[in-house]
Write an enzyme that holds these catalytic residues in place. Sequence first.
Site, PDB file in Angstrom:
ATOM      1  N   GLU A   1       7.968  42.122  73.075  1.00 35.22           N
ATOM      2  CA  GLU A   1       7.055  42.329  71.955  1.00 35.22           C
ATOM      3  C   GLU A   1       7.820  42.709  70.685  1.00 35.22           C
ATOM      4  O   GLU A   1       7.492  42.254  69.587  1.00 35.22           O
ATOM      5  CB  GLU A   1       6.026  43.400  72.356  1.00 35.22           C
ATOM      6  CG  GLU A   1       5.030  43.816  71.288  1.00 35.22           C
ATOM      7  CD  GLU A   1       4.181  42.688  70.723  1.00 35.22           C
ATOM      8  OE1 GLU A   1       4.190  41.566  71.260  1.00 35.22           O
ATOM      9  OE2 GLU A   1       3.540  42.930  69.685  1.00 35.22           O
TER      10      GLU A   1
ATOM     11  N   LYS B   1      -3.895  34.181  62.697  1.00 38.14           N
ATOM     12  CA  LYS B   1      -4.221  35.267  63.623  1.00 38.14           C
ATOM     13  C   LYS B   1      -5.054  34.800  64.802  1.00 38.14           C
ATOM     14  O   LYS B   1      -4.906  35.273  65.910  1.00 38.14           O
ATOM     15  CB  LYS B   1      -4.964  36.374  62.873  1.00 38.14           C
ATOM     16  CG  LYS B   1      -5.222  37.565  63.758  1.00 38.14           C
ATOM     17  CD  LYS B   1      -5.071  38.845  63.021  1.00 38.14           C
ATOM     18  CE  LYS B   1      -5.011  40.020  63.958  1.00 38.14           C
ATOM     19  NZ  LYS B   1      -3.708  40.163  64.609  1.00 38.14           N
TER      20      LYS B   1
ATOM     21  N   GLU C   1       8.140  36.951  64.030  1.00 40.15           N
ATOM     22  CA  GLU C   1       6.909  36.577  63.339  1.00 40.15           C
ATOM     23  C   GLU C   1       6.949  36.879  61.853  1.00 40.15           C
ATOM     24  O   GLU C   1       6.536  36.065  61.043  1.00 40.15           O
ATOM     25  CB  GLU C   1       5.711  37.354  63.927  1.00 40.15           C
ATOM     26  CG  GLU C   1       5.177  36.822  65.217  1.00 40.15           C
ATOM     27  CD  GLU C   1       4.014  37.657  65.716  1.00 40.15           C
ATOM     28  OE1 GLU C   1       3.003  37.072  66.098  1.00 40.15           O
ATOM     29  OE2 GLU C   1       4.108  38.900  65.746  1.00 40.15           O
TER      30      GLU C   1
ATOM     31  N   ASN D   1     -13.542  23.399  61.059  1.00 40.90           N
ATOM     32  CA  ASN D   1     -12.479  24.125  61.747  1.00 40.90           C
ATOM     33  C   ASN D   1     -12.407  23.536  63.151  1.00 40.90           C
ATOM     34  O   ASN D   1     -13.406  23.510  63.857  1.00 40.90           O
ATOM     35  CB  ASN D   1     -12.877  25.622  61.779  1.00 40.90           C
ATOM     36  CG  ASN D   1     -12.061  26.435  62.746  1.00 40.90           C
ATOM     37  OD1 ASN D   1     -10.964  26.044  63.133  1.00 40.90           O
ATOM     38  ND2 ASN D   1     -12.596  27.573  63.143  1.00 40.90           N
ATOM     39  N   GLY D   2     -11.250  23.033  63.544  1.00 40.83           N
ATOM     40  CA  GLY D   2     -11.130  22.449  64.881  1.00 40.83           C
ATOM     41  C   GLY D   2     -10.411  21.112  64.830  1.00 40.83           C
ATOM     42  O   GLY D   2      -9.773  20.775  63.826  1.00 40.83           O
TER      43      GLY D   2
ATOM     44  N   CYS E   1      -8.369  28.297  60.749  1.00 42.95           N
ATOM     45  CA  CYS E   1      -9.189  27.957  59.601  1.00 42.95           C
ATOM     46  C   CYS E   1     -10.370  28.924  59.520  1.00 42.95           C
ATOM     47  O   CYS E   1     -10.915  29.329  60.531  1.00 42.95           O
ATOM     48  CB  CYS E   1      -9.750  26.539  59.626  1.00 42.95           C
ATOM     49  SG  CYS E   1      -8.518  25.267  59.765  1.00 42.95           S
TER      50      CYS E   1
ATOM     51  N   TRP F   1      -5.637  26.131  58.151  1.00 46.53           N
ATOM     52  CA  TRP F   1      -4.379  26.102  58.910  1.00 46.53           C
ATOM     53  C   TRP F   1      -4.260  24.672  59.403  1.00 46.53           C
ATOM     54  O   TRP F   1      -5.031  24.230  60.251  1.00 46.53           O
ATOM     55  CB  TRP F   1      -4.450  27.093  60.070  1.00 46.53           C
ATOM     56  CG  TRP F   1      -3.147  27.287  60.781  1.00 46.53           C
ATOM     57  CD1 TRP F   1      -2.180  28.195  60.478  1.00 46.53           C
ATOM     58  CD2 TRP F   1      -2.680  26.590  61.944  1.00 46.53           C
ATOM     59  NE1 TRP F   1      -1.137  28.092  61.370  1.00 46.53           N
ATOM     60  CE2 TRP F   1      -1.414  27.112  62.277  1.00 46.53           C
ATOM     61  CE3 TRP F   1      -3.196  25.556  62.728  1.00 46.53           C
ATOM     62  CZ2 TRP F   1      -0.670  26.659  63.354  1.00 46.53           C
ATOM     63  CZ3 TRP F   1      -2.454  25.090  63.799  1.00 46.53           C
ATOM     64  CH2 TRP F   1      -1.201  25.644  64.105  1.00 46.53           C
TER      65      TRP F   1
ATOM     66  N   LYS G   1       7.690  40.524  67.238  1.00 44.96           N
ATOM     67  CA  LYS G   1       7.305  41.089  65.932  1.00 44.96           C
ATOM     68  C   LYS G   1       8.329  40.706  64.872  1.00 44.96           C
ATOM     69  O   LYS G   1       7.978  40.334  63.762  1.00 44.96           O
ATOM     70  CB  LYS G   1       7.191  42.613  65.981  1.00 44.96           C
ATOM     71  CG  LYS G   1       6.012  43.219  66.687  1.00 44.96           C
ATOM     72  CD  LYS G   1       4.670  43.025  66.026  1.00 44.96           C
ATOM     73  CE  LYS G   1       4.041  41.716  66.385  1.00 44.96           C
ATOM     74  NZ  LYS G   1       3.223  41.579  67.510  1.00 44.96           N
TER      75      LYS G   1
ATOM     76  N   ARG H   1      -6.927  33.663  59.223  1.00 44.00           N
ATOM     77  CA  ARG H   1      -7.124  32.529  60.129  1.00 44.00           C
ATOM     78  C   ARG H   1      -6.347  31.291  59.693  1.00 44.00           C
ATOM     79  O   ARG H   1      -6.339  30.272  60.403  1.00 44.00           O
ATOM     80  CB  ARG H   1      -8.617  32.174  60.202  1.00 44.00           C
ATOM     81  CG  ARG H   1      -9.479  33.301  60.691  1.00 44.00           C
ATOM     82  CD  ARG H   1     -10.943  32.895  60.693  1.00 44.00           C
ATOM     83  NE  ARG H   1     -11.184  31.845  61.647  1.00 44.00           N
ATOM     84  CZ  ARG H   1     -11.439  32.044  62.926  1.00 44.00           C
ATOM     85  NH1 ARG H   1     -11.482  33.254  63.401  1.00 44.00           N
ATOM     86  NH2 ARG H   1     -11.652  31.026  63.731  1.00 44.00           N
TER      87      ARG H   1
ATOM     88  N   HIS I   1      23.604  37.479  82.563  1.00 44.04           N
ATOM     89  CA  HIS I   1      23.437  36.089  82.981  1.00 44.04           C
ATOM     90  C   HIS I   1      23.273  35.141  81.795  1.00 44.04           C
ATOM     91  O   HIS I   1      22.643  34.102  81.919  1.00 44.04           O
ATOM     92  CB  HIS I   1      22.244  35.979  83.941  1.00 44.04           C
ATOM     93  CG  HIS I   1      22.406  36.838  85.146  1.00 44.04           C
ATOM     94  ND1 HIS I   1      23.319  36.559  86.143  1.00 44.04           N
ATOM     95  CD2 HIS I   1      21.817  38.007  85.489  1.00 44.04           C
ATOM     96  CE1 HIS I   1      23.258  37.513  87.066  1.00 44.04           C
ATOM     97  NE2 HIS I   1      22.371  38.403  86.679  1.00 44.04           N
TER      98      HIS I   1
END
Length: 614
Positions: A487, A609, A494, A100-101, A2, A74, A491, A27, A510
């Site tokens: 990574e 983010k 995401e 926010n929280g 947020c 968010w 990417k 955010r 395996h």
Amino acid sequence: MCGIVGYLGEREAYPILIKGLKRLEYRGYDSSGVAIHNNKSIDLFKCKGKVADLEQHVGNSSTTGGVGIGHTRWATHGEPNDVNAHPHFSQSENLVMIHNGIIENYDVIKKQLVSRGYNFKSDTDTEVFVNLIEDIQKSANLKLGEAVRIALKKVVGAYAITIIDKSNPNILIAAKKSSPLVVGVGKGEFFIASDATPIVEYTKNVVYLEDGQIVILKKGKDLKVVNIEDVQQTPYVQELDLQLEELEKGGYDHFMLKEIYEQPRSINDSLRGRLDVRKGAVTLGGIKDYEQKFTNAQRLIIVACGTSWHAGLVGEYLFEELARIPVEVEYASEFRYRNPIVNENDIVLAISQSGETADTLAALELAKGKGATILGICNVVGSTISRLTDAGSYTHAGPEIGVASTKAFTAQVTLLTLMALKIGRKKGTILESRFRLIISALDSIPNQVEQLLETCNDQVKYIADQFKDSRNFLYLGRGVNFPVALEGALKLKEISYIHAEGYPAAEMKHGPIALIDEEMPMVVIATKDASYEKVVSNIQEAKARKGIVIAVVTEGDTQVKEIADYTIEIPATNDLLVPLLATIPLQLLSYHIAVMRGCNVDQPRNLAKSVTVE
Ligand code: G6P
């Protein structure tokens, strides 16, 4: 999570709030809203969707007023819809708040308030919070600042809040605990924001609020900060080192692409002043006083989340190889909840682009409580983690706005390389000749990244076009390139919503080998290093099962070219530095696939983010 913006002064608040919210959209972006005091009453606009949707929703309505607050959300409590969007009115509509929280005891408080006649329109903890403040204010006829302070003592959880008051058009109050908040101090005006990006074009003078601080902004008055016990605090005003141009797309279609292309610069900036090839020296001023501690350390524990955790895994290879320090790399969210064995001989190193990730912060606090030395590698200057740690180094990647992290990752790996080299040399665990070879190779990396970006983009785009409709991808790498595979897979997931997994190449046997068929593209990092022959065998195993192989190889490679379906060449470098180059085509691959699939590259669904909730 947020984004919060606030303004109090002589200008029109609305354009400042909207512009600020756009900067903070990284955010969270599932709903947004603003509230503006027009001197008589408060105009409130909010809706589901992005800030652009909010602007449409506001349309030609009047937005006049010099005091206002804005929010981009968010969702935590309550689905993202118009009603749950912030700001939230109190029952009497006298107070308006954004938050926010997470308020953990909101349910208990809500029940108490319901029994006292309060009704709730939304599912949010924020509406509970603002009514708690109103209830306290009314029951003892308190000033707003005092009511906020008492309410803060009753709530459990994390918050950054701002609140305005219909009956007093000259006041804006904000407070924080575990969520970031910055105050901009202009001439006769104040700004509030979750980070400095909405503020920088108006003033460079900022105060980063500490946990438990409440700021009372009044027109015509100086900045007033108190703590939760009502003790006046002296705010530390510092000057921002942030340029406005760093926050713009600069001609690129997306921030992510801009940030990918910034890497020659960002890696260079992370090396500047720290690496001197001529003198054969690595200098890290930030950890200078802790070098001895590092040298004696029994163990290094790296804590991080997401992409930063992947950088930490690269760090494990680097520190063990060069400095011979045993390393554990922990997801901060796991570490903090499993009563880890940590003591004063340990070094706990947090890696965080934002410097605000709630789990990483909590992991550090726990380690600090157990007596460990806590260090940080952060990108955002002045961030909470950078302030909490005993010492650390900034990555100097510049603001990263695309939600999918790119330049921050390579800058983190650069810093970890410098640290491992520095400590290895001090400990005497690295031969001088090897040290010289690696620093010379490191010095060439920015130019090699530049060259690579020029040579590989069209080819990667072509490959992206072939595989944009694939439903699954497998990424494989060995040694220091295993985290690069992780990574690369992250990417892709995401931003293009394609399922992708990263694996150590040898582990394929395996399990993942069962997935391989002619539908399954596999991205294999097969550069000329110590495990080259082994990776070649892994590629052969995949080809024998009709897998489609896209291999990242070293310039001039012939062997892999013969067996792989597609190859992408990267310049030759020292084995330990390959991640800094091999990552680049993987970033571009996910970028192009996402664009071709019509995905929102900079703001992928459900992500944010900066994750300041656990
Ligand atoms: C979020 C972001 C990721 C990032 C992670 C850790 O999930 O979307 O890009 O890697 O948080 O963030 P940090 O700021 O601590 O590096």
